[in-house]
Design an enzyme around this catalytic site. Structure first.
Site, PDB file in Angstrom:
ATOM      1  N   ASP A   1       1.001  -1.245  -0.086  1.00 40.14           N
ATOM      2  CA  ASP A   1       0.057   0.028   0.066  1.00 40.14           C
ATOM      3  C   ASP A   1       0.785   1.515   0.120  1.00 40.14           C
ATOM      4  O   ASP A   1       0.515   2.257   0.561  1.00 40.14           O
ATOM      5  CB  ASP A   1      -1.100  -0.108   1.076  1.00 40.14           C
TER       6      ASP A   1
ATOM      7  N   LYS B   1       1.521   2.408  -4.932  1.00 42.49           N
ATOM      8  CA  LYS B   1       1.967   1.742  -6.330  1.00 42.49           C
ATOM      9  C   LYS B   1       1.032   2.243  -7.417  1.00 42.49           C
ATOM     10  O   LYS B   1       1.733   2.225  -8.556  1.00 42.49           O
ATOM     11  CB  LYS B   1       2.149   0.050  -5.908  1.00 42.49           C
TER      12      LYS B   1
ATOM     13  N   GLY C   1      -4.588  -4.871  -4.634  1.00 39.45           N
ATOM     14  CA  GLY C   1      -5.731  -3.884  -4.847  1.00 39.45           C
ATOM     15  C   GLY C   1      -5.183  -2.508  -5.139  1.00 39.45           C
ATOM     16  O   GLY C   1      -4.624  -2.059  -4.312  1.00 39.45           O
ATOM     17  N   HIS C   2      -5.438  -1.949  -6.196  1.00 40.09           N
ATOM     18  CA  HIS C   2      -5.364  -0.553  -6.363  1.00 40.09           C
ATOM     19  C   HIS C   2      -6.514   0.202  -7.287  1.00 40.09           C
ATOM     20  O   HIS C   2      -7.166  -0.554  -8.095  1.00 40.09           O
ATOM     21  CB  HIS C   2      -3.887  -0.051  -6.563  1.00 40.09           C
TER      22      HIS C   2
ATOM     23  N   GLN D   1       1.779  -6.526  -3.195  1.00 36.48           N
ATOM     24  CA  GLN D   1       2.268  -6.481  -1.733  1.00 36.48           C
ATOM     25  C   GLN D   1       3.771  -5.815  -1.650  1.00 36.48           C
ATOM     26  O   GLN D   1       4.048  -4.903  -2.272  1.00 36.48           O
ATOM     27  CB  GLN D   1       2.603  -8.124  -1.255  1.00 36.48           C
TER      28      GLN D   1
END
Ligand code: IMP
Length: 429
Positions: A13, A16, A40-41, A223
């Site tokens: 987190d 990125k 997730g982004h 990650q």
């Protein structure tokens, strides 16, 4: 022309998404090489906001996305994500997405086992995303995984399901969880086959051709190094290698082709899930960082733990991760703080250490030794050049470079794509 690999340098987190999106717009191919839909982004393109988990972000930028063999693929999650983005007007098909035929699949039994185990761990839980990532990787190394290519061979699939269910149903029953039926699983997988197989191919061949044609390849890590199964804060880690070396093995390309390794680090630290976090803050400053930084997990929705920048840890991530340049994000979250701390070493009992030790007890006991720096008045938000930054902010960045032994090649000063100070173009090597 150099390729670029982007990896997280802390516990994930780090922001990125924005950096990968910017780089993706300059690449020809974007490759995911590890992790799964635990990542997730959020990408904002024009008026649309895309929430991606498994799809390589380049797909949104009209580039070819590749899901490498190092990724664990949940077919249902993938199809759901494709349906979501296609409802937003972005069609995903074999023309813009290719999946390694040898990628292992995540099945519903993996998520069930992940959750049952976490529940059984109670206080000692890892805080996984509950998406079956760990159990799917276990099956891969135990040589019983169902891989994408197996969907084309019903007899192979049926035989593999026998072995898989013998293992998983025994565990699930032991944990008091519901077991799975072979016929229902087989039927479901064979039903999914026609929708998934058109994406399957030996992606290593495509990547080899692309490399020889001088195409720009972006390897998109998920990650971060401190969640790496070998180098992270084990056992509070994810189940894949997140270091840049994995870009090669996780997609089927030689290590020399990975190119420039860009690590992403926040100007402070956060972590979701349990595990050691030496610089964690439990006071009002920690609260302020979380509020200002909007520190809520994209996948889990959980509030992230917050703390000071840990230069000892990031230096270690630079070394083991192969990071050649850092993208420093969210500097603006520190705006206006009277003083800022940076951990430069740990004290464990009478010992001073310049690395985080591997043993869990020592990790938990590590007390940060801080250097205190003056904060800066005013705002760094939206700065687009060094000249826009307060002198103390520049000093902070320079000190970080010194401590982590890597140059800051990119500084992100707001979630906006253009609010970036670029010191060096990663694609230029
Ligand atoms: P798993 O990957 O679901 O097995 O979770 C293992 C650990 O990695 C947990 O602490 C998760 O919170 C963490 N984790 C997994 N994916 C991410 C991510 O994308 N960002 C931050 N933490 C993650």
């Amino acid at each position: 022309m150099a390729n670029v690999a982007v990896i997280g340098a802390q516990w994930g987190d780090e922001g990125k998404g924005k950096v990968v999106d910017w780089l993706a717009s300059r690449a020809d191919i974007v490759v995911r090489f590890q992790g799964g839909h635990n990542a997730g982004h959020t990408l904002v393109v024009g008026s649309e906001t895309y929430k991606l988990s498994l799809l390589p972000s380049g797909v949104v930028r009209g580039k070819l996305g590749i899901i490498g063999n190092g990724v664990v693929v949940d077919p249902l999650a993938l199809l759901a994500e494709m349906a979501r983005v296609s409802a937003q007007g972005l069609a995903v098909g074999p023309h813009n997405l290719r999946i390694a035929e040898n990628a292992p699949l995540i099945l519903p039994l993996h998520a069930a086992l992940d959750r049952a185990r976490e529940a059984a761990r109670g206080e000692r839980r890892i805080g996984t995303t509950g998406r079956g990532i760990g159990p799917a990787y276990e099956d891969k190394v135990a040589r019983r995984a169902i891989r994408l290519c197996d969907l084309a061979e019903p007899a192979t699939l049926a035989a593999k399901l026998d072995e898989l269910l013998l293992h998983h149903n025994t565990l699930l029953a032991g944990l008091g969880a519901e077991t799975f039926e072979k016929s229902a699983l087989l039927e479901s997988l064979l039903g999914l086959a026609p929708r998934l197989l058109p994406f399957a191919e030996p992606v290593w061949e495509r990547l080899d051709e692309a490399r020889r044609a001088g195409k720009r390849i972006l390897f998109e890590g998920a990650q971060a190094v401190m969640l790496d199964v070998d180098h992270g804060t084990y056992p509070f880690v994810t189940s894949s290698n997140t270091v840049a070396a994995t870009a090669a093995s996780g997609s089927g390309i030689g290590p020399g082709a990975v190119g420039f390794v860009l690590g992403i680090a926040k100007a402070y630290s956060t972590r979701v899930g349990a595990g050691p976090f030496p610089t964690e803050l439990f006071d009002a400053t920690g609260q302020l960082l979380g509020d200002r930084g909007h520190e809520f997990g994209t996948v889990t929705g959980r509030r992230r733990r917050c703390g000071w920048f840990d230069a000892t840890l990031v230096r270690q991530a630079v070394k083991v991760g192969g990071i050649q340049g850092l993208a420093l994000t969210k500097l603006d979250v520190l705006d206006g703080l009277p003083e800022i701390r940076v951990a430069t070493a740990y004290r464990i009992g009478a010992e001073t250490l310049h690395r985080l030790p591997a043993a869990a007890g020592a990790q938990a006991a590590a007390q940060p030794i801080y250097e205190t720096m003056e904060g800066w008045p005013g705002s760094t938000r939206g700065a687009r050049s060094w000249a826009d930054l307060p002198a103390q902010a520049v000093k902070y960045v320079r000190r970080i470079e010194e401590l982590v032994e890597a140059p800051v090649t990119l500084l992100s000063t707001s979630p906006e794509r253009d609010d970036t100070i670029l010191m060096r173009d990663p694609f230029e090597g």
